[in-house]
Design an enzyme around this catalytic site. Structure first.
Site, PDB file in Angstrom:
ATOM      1  N   HIS A 244       0.817  -1.209   0.000  1.00  0.00           N
ATOM      2  CA  HIS A 244       0.000   0.000   0.000  1.00  0.00           C
ATOM      3  C   HIS A 244       0.853   1.262   0.000  1.00  0.00           C
ATOM      4  O   HIS A 244       0.352   2.377   0.130  1.00  0.00           O
ATOM      5  CB  HIS A 244      -0.893  -0.039   1.256  1.00  0.00           C
ATOM      6  CG  HIS A 244      -2.043   0.906   1.227  1.00  0.00           C
ATOM      7  ND1 HIS A 244      -2.218   1.911   2.154  1.00  0.00           N
ATOM      8  CD2 HIS A 244      -3.097   1.002   0.374  1.00  0.00           C
ATOM      9  CE1 HIS A 244      -3.325   2.576   1.885  1.00  0.00           C
ATOM     10  NE2 HIS A 244      -3.883   2.054   0.812  1.00  0.00           N
TER      11      HIS A 244
ATOM     12  N   LYS B 252       3.250   4.422  -1.102  1.00  0.00           N
ATOM     13  CA  LYS B 252       3.337   5.412  -2.174  1.00  0.00           C
ATOM     14  C   LYS B 252       4.667   6.128  -2.012  1.00  0.00           C
ATOM     15  O   LYS B 252       4.920   6.774  -0.992  1.00  0.00           O
ATOM     16  CB  LYS B 252       2.201   6.430  -2.111  1.00  0.00           C
ATOM     17  CG  LYS B 252       0.817   5.864  -2.425  1.00  0.00           C
ATOM     18  CD  LYS B 252       0.122   5.337  -1.214  1.00  0.00           C
ATOM     19  CE  LYS B 252      -1.289   4.871  -1.565  1.00  0.00           C
ATOM     20  NZ  LYS B 252      -1.952   4.247  -0.407  1.00  0.00           N
TER      21      LYS B 252
ATOM     22  N   ASP C 293      16.698  10.553  -8.396  1.00  0.00           N
ATOM     23  CA  ASP C 293      18.158  10.693  -8.309  1.00  0.00           C
ATOM     24  C   ASP C 293      18.704  10.487  -6.897  1.00  0.00           C
ATOM     25  O   ASP C 293      19.836  10.883  -6.602  1.00  0.00           O
ATOM     26  CB  ASP C 293      18.604  12.066  -8.836  1.00  0.00           C
ATOM     27  CG  ASP C 293      18.341  12.222 -10.322  1.00  0.00           C
ATOM     28  OD1 ASP C 293      18.281  11.193 -11.016  1.00  0.00           O
ATOM     29  OD2 ASP C 293      18.173  13.369 -10.783  1.00  0.00           O
TER      30      ASP C 293
ATOM     31  N   HIS D 185      -9.022  10.869   1.970  1.00  0.00           N
ATOM     32  CA  HIS D 185      -8.065   9.773   1.847  1.00  0.00           C
ATOM     33  C   HIS D 185      -6.760  10.085   2.570  1.00  0.00           C
ATOM     34  O   HIS D 185      -5.856   9.254   2.610  1.00  0.00           O
ATOM     35  CB  HIS D 185      -7.803   9.498   0.358  1.00  0.00           C
ATOM     36  CG  HIS D 185      -7.134   8.193   0.089  1.00  0.00           C
ATOM     37  ND1 HIS D 185      -5.792   8.080  -0.237  1.00  0.00           N
ATOM     38  CD2 HIS D 185      -7.616   6.927   0.103  1.00  0.00           C
ATOM     39  CE1 HIS D 185      -5.486   6.811  -0.425  1.00  0.00           C
ATOM     40  NE2 HIS D 185      -6.564   6.089  -0.215  1.00  0.00           N
TER      41      HIS D 185
ATOM     42  N   LYS E  56      -3.948  10.631   5.468  1.00  0.00           N
ATOM     43  CA  LYS E  56      -3.605   9.962   6.713  1.00  0.00           C
ATOM     44  C   LYS E  56      -2.544  10.821   7.408  1.00  0.00           C
ATOM     45  O   LYS E  56      -1.406  10.915   6.941  1.00  0.00           O
ATOM     46  CB  LYS E  56      -3.015   8.568   6.463  1.00  0.00           C
ATOM     47  CG  LYS E  56      -3.834   7.696   5.483  1.00  0.00           C
ATOM     48  CD  LYS E  56      -3.271   7.762   4.102  1.00  0.00           C
ATOM     49  CE  LYS E  56      -3.809   6.731   3.142  1.00  0.00           C
ATOM     50  NZ  LYS E  56      -5.159   6.357   3.146  1.00  0.00           N
TER      51      LYS E  56
ATOM     52  N   ASP F 247       0.874  18.126  19.582  1.00  0.00           N
ATOM     53  CA  ASP F 247       1.440  19.264  20.308  1.00  0.00           C
ATOM     54  C   ASP F 247       2.140  20.273  19.403  1.00  0.00           C
ATOM     55  O   ASP F 247       3.074  20.971  19.835  1.00  0.00           O
ATOM     56  CB  ASP F 247       2.423  18.784  21.380  1.00  0.00           C
ATOM     57  CG  ASP F 247       1.705  18.076  22.532  1.00  0.00           C
ATOM     58  OD1 ASP F 247       0.466  18.196  22.616  1.00  0.00           O
ATOM     59  OD2 ASP F 247       2.387  17.401  23.321  1.00  0.00           O
TER      60      ASP F 247
END
Length: 469
Positions: A212, A214, A219, A387, A389, A394
């Site tokens: 899952h 991404k 470079d 979508h 996350k 603090d």
């Protein structure tokens, strides 16, 4: 053999298989007790569930991948002198997380939050256009639509000018994308691979494991990660609002750790070890952000994402801002949120009003009764699917990435988060939360208790199945 004999034999064989699999199930250490119990009842009482468990519930792929990752790490230790150079810019922050994640925090990074596809995809295309040596891309979903074609065509141009291009996709997440989609890239000299958690030819039969993550590396100097996939719903759908999502651009020593994550996944999928120095160039400190990779994976006995999240929640003194598309927590995380609210921390949880999978909406709402009475504020985002996350604590700590707060992400998927320690970055993440919350509906305890009977029934039905979802 008569039809009756065939039915009797098949029934007996299925029952025998189910009972044989029970000891195997009980030996699986990475499963939570709730997940083990759910699988146990399913195997005993649902005919044919044993075959389903063989495809969805075993650890064979995890163990094989762990052995390969360790082999690659050994090669990198031998061939990469840059590791020694990087140690000079490591820093001690939350030392327990260094043990959890196996990677220490690094100083001297910059992190730029990308709060939607309109900001994320131009940066991605800029990475591709400016790359000189290599481009490494890893996504869960890649669609054959305008966004998918635009990124692919940009990669083809990069490969044609001599850039090494590697694309790694999850074969379940991108199940509707044919390999032929990347023929122009391969013809230009690029490389493409599925993650291959299900590959009978290689002895891999697990449909449940999914990559899952991404990640984009250009470079070895700059990186993109977060929650975005390569699809129109994340960027520029013409007739509907795109998903509300969050990415992050990273420059600095943290990129080297992210590059190693890609190298591990590429090695597992292709057998090609990316150990050359060119993939891990020296990166000078360039900012004030302390960063740490949180690479969750089911190939060991440590729940990296869950433990890292709980560690942050227990550190909170004033404020917690949490965004997740899927909230199906295990008891330790639920307790950490309850205790934070009880000790006076302002805890706010932002989730979608309607998930893209209807049953998860009811599963999530089943947990509201565990949070609202203790003072946790819950907001439901209304315009469309959220979508993103992210977790901010603090006004100092920010964790952003691919991992949802559900059992699949915490125990089953291969996930990738980054923990960033910087007040400016946290301020940006809090601003993202506030602007998103402006389009969300607060859920009160009184309202929740008055919910329709059909919702209560749906919650009661779906919540026990949460470990299997």
């Amino acid at each position: 053999m008569t039809i009756r004999d065939w039915i009797v034999t098949s029934t007996a064989g299925t029952a025998l298989l189910q009972w044989i699999l029970i000891p195997h199930l009980l030996s699986q250490r990475c499963k939570s007790p709730n997940s083990t119990l759910a699988w146990l009842w399913a195997i005993i009482f649902i005919p044919g569930m044993g075959i389903f468990y063989m495809l969805m519930g075993n650890e064979r792929v995890q163990r094989k991948r762990l052995a390969l990752v360790r082999a690659l790490d050994s090669q990198l230790e031998v061939t990469s002198g840059n590791r020694r150079k990087r140690r000079a810019i490591l820093a001690a922050s939350m030392p327990e997380l260094e043990r959890v994640n196996g990677m220490p925090a690094t100083m001297g990074n910059t992190a730029s939050l990308l709060p939607d596809g309109t900001s994320f995809f131009p940066v991605l295309l800029e990475f591709i256009a400016n790359a000189k040596h290599h481009l490494h891309l890893e996504f869960y979903i890649w669609r054959n639509d305008r966004a998918g074609k635009a990124v692919r065509d940009a990669l083809v141009k990069a490969a044609q000018r001599g850039v090494q291009v590697r694309v790694l996709l999850d074969e379940i997440g991108s199940v509707f994308l044919l390999r032929s989609f990347f023929k122009p890239l391969i013809a230009a000299g690029g490389a493409f691979s599925w993650f291959h958690s299900f590959s009978p030819r290689r002895g891999r039969f697990n449909l449940n494991l999914r990559n899952h993550r991404k990640l984009v590396i250009a470079d070895g100097l700059v990186a993109l990660t977060g929650g975005m996939n390569v699809a129109d719903e994340y960027w520029r759908s013409s007739n509907i609002l795109p998903y509300r999502d969050l990415g992050v651009k990273i420059v600095g020593p943290l990129v080297a750790q992210l590059a190693e994550v890609f190298a591990q996944d590429w090695y597992f999928s292709t057998g090609q070890a990316l150990t050359a120095e060119d993939y891990y160039p020296p990166v000078e400190p360039c900012g004030e952000v302390m960063g740490q990779v949180v690479a969750g994976a089911p190939d060991n006995d440590i729940d990296e994402v869950q433990l890292s999240t709980i560690a942050l929640l227990y550190r909170a003194e004033k404020r917690i801002r949490l965004i997740t598309p899927y909230f199906v927590p295990e008891p330790p995380m639920l307790a950490a949120l309850q205790l934070a609210a009880m000790r006076g921390v302002d805890v706010a949880l932002l989730v979608p009003q309607k998930c893209d999978r209807f049953y998860l909406t009811h599963v999530m709402r089943a947990y509201y009764d565990d949070l609202l009475p203790h003072g946790v504020r819950i907001l439901e985002y209304q315009p469309r699917m959220i979508h993103a996350k992210s977790l901010t604590v603090d006004g100092l700590y920010t964790m952003v990435g691919s991992a949802n707060l559900d059992i699949r992400s915490l125990r089953i998927n291969f996930e990738l988060n980054v923990l960033l320690t910087c007040r400016d970055t946290a301020s940006g993440a809090d601003h993202f939360f506030d602007t998103t919350a402006a389009e969300a509906r607060p859920v009160t305890l009184e309202e929740y208790q008055r919910r329709p009977l059909r919702h209560k029934i749906a919650e009661a039905v779906f919540r026990p199945a949460a470990p299997l979802l």
